[in-house]
Design a protein around this motif. Structure first.
Motif, mmCIF file in Angstrom:
data_model
loop_
_atom_site.group_PDB
_atom_site.id
_atom_site.type_symbol
_atom_site.label_atom_id
_atom_site.label_comp_id
_atom_site.label_asym_id
_atom_site.label_seq_id
_atom_site.Cartn_x
_atom_site.Cartn_y
_atom_site.Cartn_z
ATOM 1 N N ALA A 1 0.612 -0.843 0.138
ATOM 2 C CA ALA A 1 0.105 0.068 -0.093
ATOM 3 C C ALA A 1 0.589 1.615 0.065
ATOM 4 C CB ALA A 1 -0.882 0.165 1.022
ATOM 5 N N VAL A 2 0.424 2.099 -0.449
ATOM 6 C CA VAL A 2 0.847 4.133 0.013
ATOM 7 C C VAL A 2 0.366 4.112 0.591
ATOM 8 C CG1 VAL A 2 0.710 6.429 -1.775
ATOM 9 C CG2 VAL A 2 0.979 3.816 -2.952
ATOM 10 N N LEU A 3 1.695 4.915 1.513
ATOM 11 C CA LEU A 3 0.919 5.989 2.485
ATOM 12 C C LEU A 3 0.151 7.226 1.732
ATOM 13 C CD1 LEU A 3 1.435 6.677 5.981
ATOM 14 C CD2 LEU A 3 3.462 7.719 5.258
ATOM 15 N N ASP A 4 -1.045 7.369 2.298
ATOM 16 C CA ASP A 4 -1.716 8.068 1.942
ATOM 17 C C ASP A 4 -1.121 10.159 2.404
ATOM 18 O OD1 ASP A 4 -3.409 9.548 0.886
ATOM 19 O OD2 ASP A 4 -5.269 9.464 1.942
ATOM 20 N N GLY A 5 -0.708 10.713 1.353
ATOM 21 C CA GLY A 5 0.061 12.221 2.560
ATOM 22 C C GLY A 5 1.296 11.655 2.634
ATOM 23 N N GLY A 6 2.564 10.596 2.651
ATOM 24 C CA GLY A 6 3.422 10.465 2.277
ATOM 25 C C GLY A 6 4.586 10.635 3.384
ATOM 26 N N LEU A 7 5.802 11.353 3.439
ATOM 27 C CA LEU A 7 6.006 12.019 4.638
ATOM 28 C C LEU A 7 5.800 13.258 4.740
ATOM 29 C CD1 LEU A 7 9.215 11.304 6.812
ATOM 30 C CD2 LEU A 7 10.482 12.278 4.314
ATOM 31 N N THR A 8 5.209 13.469 3.752
ATOM 32 C CA THR A 8 5.232 15.150 4.003
ATOM 33 C C THR A 8 3.700 15.201 5.318
ATOM 34 O OG1 THR A 8 4.976 16.070 2.007
ATOM 35 C CG2 THR A 8 4.550 17.270 3.011
ATOM 36 N N LYS A 9 3.052 14.361 4.682
ATOM 37 C CA LYS A 9 2.043 14.211 5.810
ATOM 38 C C LYS A 9 2.380 13.507 7.639
ATOM 39 C CE LYS A 9 -2.948 13.568 6.550
ATOM 40 N NZ LYS A 9 -3.279 12.852 7.928
ATOM 41 N N TRP A 10 3.208 12.770 7.646
ATOM 42 C CA TRP A 10 3.624 11.918 8.485
ATOM 43 C C TRP A 10 4.435 13.431 9.161
ATOM 44 C CZ3 TRP A 10 3.714 7.373 10.473
ATOM 45 C CH2 TRP A 10 4.597 6.277 11.165
ATOM 46 N N ASN A 11 5.197 13.850 8.632
ATOM 47 C CA ASN A 11 6.426 15.187 9.349
ATOM 48 C C ASN A 11 5.146 16.213 9.994
ATOM 49 O OD1 ASN A 11 8.065 13.976 9.052
ATOM 50 N ND2 ASN A 11 8.887 15.192 6.948
ATOM 51 N N ALA A 12 4.173 17.199 9.125
ATOM 52 C CA ALA A 12 3.288 17.386 9.329
ATOM 53 C C ALA A 12 2.830 17.601 10.673
ATOM 54 C CB ALA A 12 1.761 18.011 8.212
ATOM 55 N N GLU A 13 2.044 16.604 11.196
ATOM 56 C CA GLU A 13 1.695 15.304 12.382
ATOM 57 C C GLU A 13 2.500 15.063 13.922
ATOM 58 O OE1 GLU A 13 -1.794 13.124 10.092
ATOM 59 O OE2 GLU A 13 -0.008 12.263 10.308
ATOM 60 N N GLU A 14 4.198 15.791 13.792
ATOM 61 C CA GLU A 14 5.092 15.972 13.859
ATOM 62 C C GLU A 14 4.948 13.832 14.735
ATOM 63 O OE1 GLU A 14 3.947 18.899 17.141
ATOM 64 O OE2 GLU A 14 4.219 20.134 16.333
ATOM 65 N N ARG A 15 5.078 13.365 13.384
ATOM 66 C CA ARG A 15 5.689 11.960 14.219
ATOM 67 C C ARG A 15 6.529 11.374 14.000
ATOM 68 N NH1 ARG A 15 0.449 9.155 14.197
ATOM 69 N NH2 ARG A 15 -1.371 9.826 13.072
ATOM 70 N N PRO A 16 6.933 10.349 14.559
ATOM 71 C CA PRO A 16 9.120 10.361 15.005
ATOM 72 C C PRO A 16 9.213 9.731 13.606
ATOM 73 C CG PRO A 16 7.229 8.929 15.108
ATOM 74 C CD PRO A 16 6.714 9.749 15.900
ATOM 75 N N VAL A 17 11.073 10.971 13.509
ATOM 76 C CA VAL A 17 11.475 10.230 12.207
ATOM 77 C C VAL A 17 12.860 10.128 12.653
ATOM 78 C CG1 VAL A 17 10.333 12.317 10.442
ATOM 79 C CG2 VAL A 17 12.174 12.555 11.837
ATOM 80 N N GLU A 18 13.817 8.962 11.630
ATOM 81 C CA GLU A 18 15.460 8.635 12.232
ATOM 82 C C GLU A 18 16.461 9.488 10.786
ATOM 83 O OE1 GLU A 18 13.998 4.464 14.137
ATOM 84 O OE2 GLU A 18 14.960 4.906 12.466
ATOM 85 N N THR A 19 16.803 9.577 11.333
ATOM 86 C CA THR A 19 18.325 9.926 10.761
ATOM 87 C C THR A 19 19.397 8.707 10.334
ATOM 88 O OG1 THR A 19 19.570 10.960 12.187
ATOM 89 C CG2 THR A 19 18.112 12.364 10.768
ATOM 90 N N GLY A 20 19.855 8.785 9.285
ATOM 91 C CA GLY A 20 20.581 7.499 9.415
ATOM 92 C C GLY A 20 20.855 6.225 8.102
ATOM 93 N N TYR A 21 21.368 5.186 8.206
ATOM 94 C CA TYR A 21 20.680 4.260 7.234
ATOM 95 C C TYR A 21 20.333 2.697 8.368
ATOM 96 C CZ TYR A 21 21.396 0.378 3.994
ATOM 97 O OH TYR A 21 21.159 -0.454 3.447
ATOM 98 N N THR A 22 19.458 3.154 7.759
ATOM 99 C CA THR A 22 18.353 1.224 8.377
ATOM 100 C C THR A 22 18.727 0.070 7.624
ATOM 101 O OG1 THR A 22 16.815 2.802 8.796
ATOM 102 C CG2 THR A 22 15.890 0.509 8.344
ATOM 103 N N GLU A 23 19.404 -0.430 8.228
ATOM 104 C CA GLU A 23 19.955 -1.155 7.376
ATOM 105 C C GLU A 23 18.357 -2.871 7.197
ATOM 106 O OE1 GLU A 23 22.299 -4.575 5.991
ATOM 107 O OE2 GLU A 23 22.993 -2.114 6.408
ATOM 108 N N PRO A 24 18.062 -3.044 6.450
ATOM 109 C CA PRO A 24 16.907 -4.304 6.129
ATOM 110 C C PRO A 24 17.447 -6.005 7.238
ATOM 111 C CG PRO A 24 17.396 -3.456 4.121
ATOM 112 C CD PRO A 24 19.200 -3.161 5.238
ATOM 113 N N ALA A 25 16.167 -6.489 7.508
ATOM 114 C CA ALA A 25 16.723 -7.398 8.584
ATOM 115 C C ALA A 25 16.271 -8.679 7.292
ATOM 116 C CB ALA A 25 15.021 -7.698 9.283
ATOM 117 N N PRO A 26 17.219 -9.657 7.090
ATOM 118 C CA PRO A 26 17.303 -10.339 6.196
ATOM 119 C C PRO A 26 16.031 -11.605 6.048
ATOM 120 C CG PRO A 26 19.278 -10.034 8.063
ATOM 121 C CD PRO A 26 18.278 -9.979 8.664
#
Length: 307
Positions: free
Chosen positions: A136-161
């Motif tokens: 599924a697609v996140l409706d509103g994307g990162l723009t809406k996520w940030n507008a709602e002041e939801r948590p974010v991370e920086t740096g690289y996320t290593e995928p779980a095997p």
């Protein structure tokens, strides 16, 4: 608003090609959920032309949704050996890349971007075209996520095997090629041609292609006009129906819809909206105008009033 993600161990069930920011926040932490950041950035090249840049730096520095894995649509999820940008990858390549993301055939996948959802829609379409619907697609994307002041991370996320490799089942009907579009134009094949470009590009008034305009017989429903500018979400379904009013009745009745744009990206946004409306037969012309206008014999119509 900040909400701590839950710890879940079973795959969340998707009931729509869209999920809300609240749904995603509620399900972050599930071992069977993979979130993909599909951002690609638009930049202006030295010659003034539009060019594309990986969104990886923004993902690393500006931030991303917690646990999200970066998905490179420019290279990893496109056929870089093809003559036109963003050509879909081979089945084997898609399987390899998706498995490396930690995705199996039992994973629920949510895709987002930092733009208006077109990159997320493209990756969503790739999954569907390779036979996988638990995406599924996140409706509103990162723009809406940030507008709602939801948590974010920086740096690289290593995928779980991945516990098992991802297996794709190609759905050829998801795509059409140039010869198919030609068959529509000469009446051998029945289909509706839908262009997702902005109205001024559709009419030929704007754009930097060698031959501006659109494929003859096309209807224009601009992908950018399917977005609520205040929320960055897709329009409500009644408004989407109005946007597609020129074709919706025939499309819902089963007439095939072939969507194109410049490079098969904005077309995916239109395809997502049509899928939400219940249109049963949608395909994307993957080469789109990048391929079409490269052939001097392929007709292009310009200076036509856009819809």
């Amino acid at each position: 608003m900040t909400t701590s993600p839950a710890t879940l161990t079973t795959a969340p069930i998707l009931v729509s090609p869209l999920v809300s920011t609240q749904w995603l926040c509620d399900h972050l932490g599930s071992d069977a959920l993979v979130v993909l950041d599909a951002t690609v950035l638009s930049v202006t090249a030295f010659d003034g032309r539009q060019a594309w840049l990986s969104g990886l730096d923004d993902y690393l520095v500006t931030g991303h949704i917690p646990s999200a894995v970066f998905a490179d649509l420019l290279e990893e999820l496109s056929d870089v050996s093809a003559p036109f940008g963003f050509t879909r990858p081979s089945t084997a390549r898609f399987e390899e890349v998706v498995t490396a993301f930690g995705i199996t055939n039992g994973t629920t996948v949510v895709v987002y971007d930092s733009a208006q959802g077109q990159w997320a829609a493209r990756l969503w379409w790739l999954f569907r075209a390779f036979g996988y619907d638990q995406v599924a697609v996140l409706d509103g994307g990162l723009t809406k996520w940030n507008a709602e002041e939801r948590p974010v991370e920086t740096g690289y996320t290593e995928p779980a095997p991945a516990a098992d490799p991802f297996f794709a089942t190609e759905q050829p009907h998801s795509w059409v090629d140039k010869s198919f579009v030609e068959s529509v134009l000469d009446g051998r094949t029945d289909a509706l041609l839908l262009c997702a470009l902005a109205p001024r590009e559709f009419s030929g008034e704007a754009g930097r292609r060698s031959r501006p305009g659109h494929i003859p017989g096309s209807v224009n429903v601009s992908a950018t006009r399917l977005i609520d500018r205040e929320t960055n979400k897709l329009l409500r379904r009644d408004a989407l129906r109005v946007a597609f009013e020129q074709i919706i009745d025939e499309a819902l009745a089963g007439r095939r819809v072939v969507v194109y744009c410049g490079s098969g990206i904005l077309a995916a946004s239109d395809a997502l909206a049509l899928t939400l409306l219940g249109v049963p037969d949608v395909s994307i012309y993957d080469g789109s105008l990048a391929e079409w206008v490269a052939d001097p014999a392929a007709p292009v119509v310009a200076t036509v009033a856009a819809h």
